[in-house]
Scaffold this active site. Structure first.
Site, PDB file in Angstrom:
ATOM      1  CD  GLU A   1     -13.940  18.204   2.941  1.00 19.70           C
ATOM      2  OE1 GLU A   1     -13.309  18.723   3.883  1.00 19.70           O
ATOM      3  OE2 GLU A   1     -13.473  17.302   2.223  1.00 19.70           O
TER       4      GLU A   1
ATOM      5  N   GLY B   1       0.806  -1.215   0.000  1.00 19.30           N
ATOM      6  CA  GLY B   1       0.000   0.000   0.000  1.00 19.30           C
ATOM      7  C   GLY B   1       0.836   1.260   0.000  1.00 19.30           C
TER       8      GLY B   1
END
Length: 439
Positions: A182, A23
């Protein structure tokens, strides 16, 4: 013959211990930085060759930024690191007994393994939502949403049916956390200041924004004061905020809510939460609460030489019975502590347990509107918005990206314009569409 059979993950042999990191998110890249001068061979695996600054994905989706401004090439980030290797590969599982990582392009042995593959969108087992809504976890998903949105407005200009126009211009956002809030604020700005100039043929009074959340308030992880301010800011954009409400069904045309409301909409944005991106090969006792169970040193329960950090790691203690918040600061702090512990272990020194230092949280709801929670203070408005911009700008990977984003933000602020409203990659949804949340 498989298209992957001619590929392999060969890494040069070394006398050093090999750390494999799965990752390239906030935790993964912070761990590599922490181990930069260590005596390890470091191998970083990720299915993409770039790191994504996920807090600004919504701006890519709403035409505020281009994707390359919030992404950093992993090879470039660590070009000067010695004994560092990056491989773009999709990890399919681990074999802890053989100490081997399995990928689509072969296997790789490790001495130490760090799982930092983050989280994926949580659909709570609803496959229909998986196929019919837009998640906000990856750059391709943000670009899909942008193209879909702009295509809808182009179709609205051509449509003669009022009901179809409603479906094309209605947006339903599921989830009242920072992402949902948002996105709703950014769409509100587009509706109010940008789109009417692009599409003078459309009466934007028909464009309705709906934010649906199952909880009693927005931004559940923040203070009640910030939650109330965020709701007021959204209502300034005429966002229909529906609390204590769930989405019952969505067939691609109509949204049905628990209060019986039916909203005609071809766009549903899923921001209702995330869950750990758990891979195959982990024992059952290592998994709990949708995450990998770790101790205070980020060691995976029941396994040796295997660690997990960030969103995927569930450090369940008396102080954190549900684990730490699935946010970037946790991943960064855990990666820093783990990196130092790995170097301490090499030298035979005692390990230090992880202690999270909560420096605050924030969310923005359009220009001049944001909310910030610090340990002892809560504030909103213009100053909070400026703090939000500064913190995010400084957190972006790469000096060039910071300049590009700053230039975009200044231009947007001065002109109320966004220069990325191009349909470059046409989005077509079909029954086989998969948003691709797994690593």
């Amino acid at each position: 013959m498989s298209s992957f059979e001619h590929l392999h993950l060969e890494i040069p042999k070394s006398d050093k211990q090999r750390i494999v990191i799965i990752g390239g998110g906030f935790g993964g890249i912070q761990l590599v930085k922490t181990l930069q001068k260590s005596n390890f061979q470091i191998v970083l695996l990720d299915r993409h060759n770039y790191h994504t600054f996920q807090p600004l994905l919504y701006q890519v989706a709403t035409a505020g930024l281009e994707p390359d401004s919030i992404a950093g090439a992993l090879r470039q980030l660590f070009a000067r690191h010695k004994d560092f290797y990056f491989r773009m590969a999709r990890v399919t599982g681990i074999d802890s007994e053989r100490k081997v990582i399995k990928t689509l392009v072969g296997e790789l042995e490790y001495d130490l393994l760090v799982i930092a593959n983050g989280s994926k969108t949580n659909y709570f087992g609803d496959k229909e939502m998986y196929n019919r809504t837009f998640p906000m976890k990856q750059i391709p998903q943000a670009l899909d949403l942008r193209s879909h949105m702009l295509q809808n407005f182009e179709q609205t200009v051509l449509s003669k049916e009022d009901e179809e126009k409603d479906r094309l211009t209605n947006f339903v956002i599921v989830g009242g956390g920072p992402t949902g809030v948002e996105v709703a604020g950014a769409l509100g700005e587009l509706k109010k200041h940008v789109l009417p100039n692009d599409y003078p043929d459309i009466d934007f009074d028909i464009m309705k924004l709906h934010l649906v959340d199952a909880g009693p308030r927005l931004l559940a992880g923040m203070s009640e004061k910030s939650s109330a301010k965020a709701e007021l800011y959204l209502k300034d954009f005429d966002v229909d905020v529906r609390l204590n409400t769930r989405l019952v069904s969505y067939d691609g045309r109509d949204v049905v809510l628990t209060d019986g409301t039916v909203i005609p909409a071809k766009t549903v944005i899923w921001a209702a939460g995330v869950t750990g991106n758990i891979m195959d090969g982990l024992p059952k006792e290592s998994i709990g609460g949708g995450r990998i169970i770790v101790n205070e040193f980020n060691e995976v329960k029941g396994l040796q030489d295997v660690f997990a950090l960030g969103d995927i790691a569930g450090m369940y203690t008396a102080q954190t019975p549900k684990g730490h918040p699935m946010v970037a600061p946790v991943a960064i702090q855990q990666a820093t502590n783990l990196g130092k512990n790995l170097m301490r272990a090499q030298k035979g020194k005692p390990l230090k347990p992880f202690v999270y230092k909560d420096k605050g949280s924030m969310a923005t709801i359009g220009r001049n509107r944001a909310v910030v929670d610090l340990p002892k203070f809560h504030f909103g408005g213009l100053f909070a918005w400026m703090v939000w911009m500064f913190i995010h700008l400084m957190s972006i990977v790469g000096f060039r990206n910071r300049l590009v984003i700053l230039a975009n933000w200044v231009w947007n602020y001065l002109t109320y314009d966004r220069g990325t409203r191009l349909i470059i990659r046409t989005f077509v949804r079909n029954k086989d569409y998969k948003p691709g949340d797994t690593l």
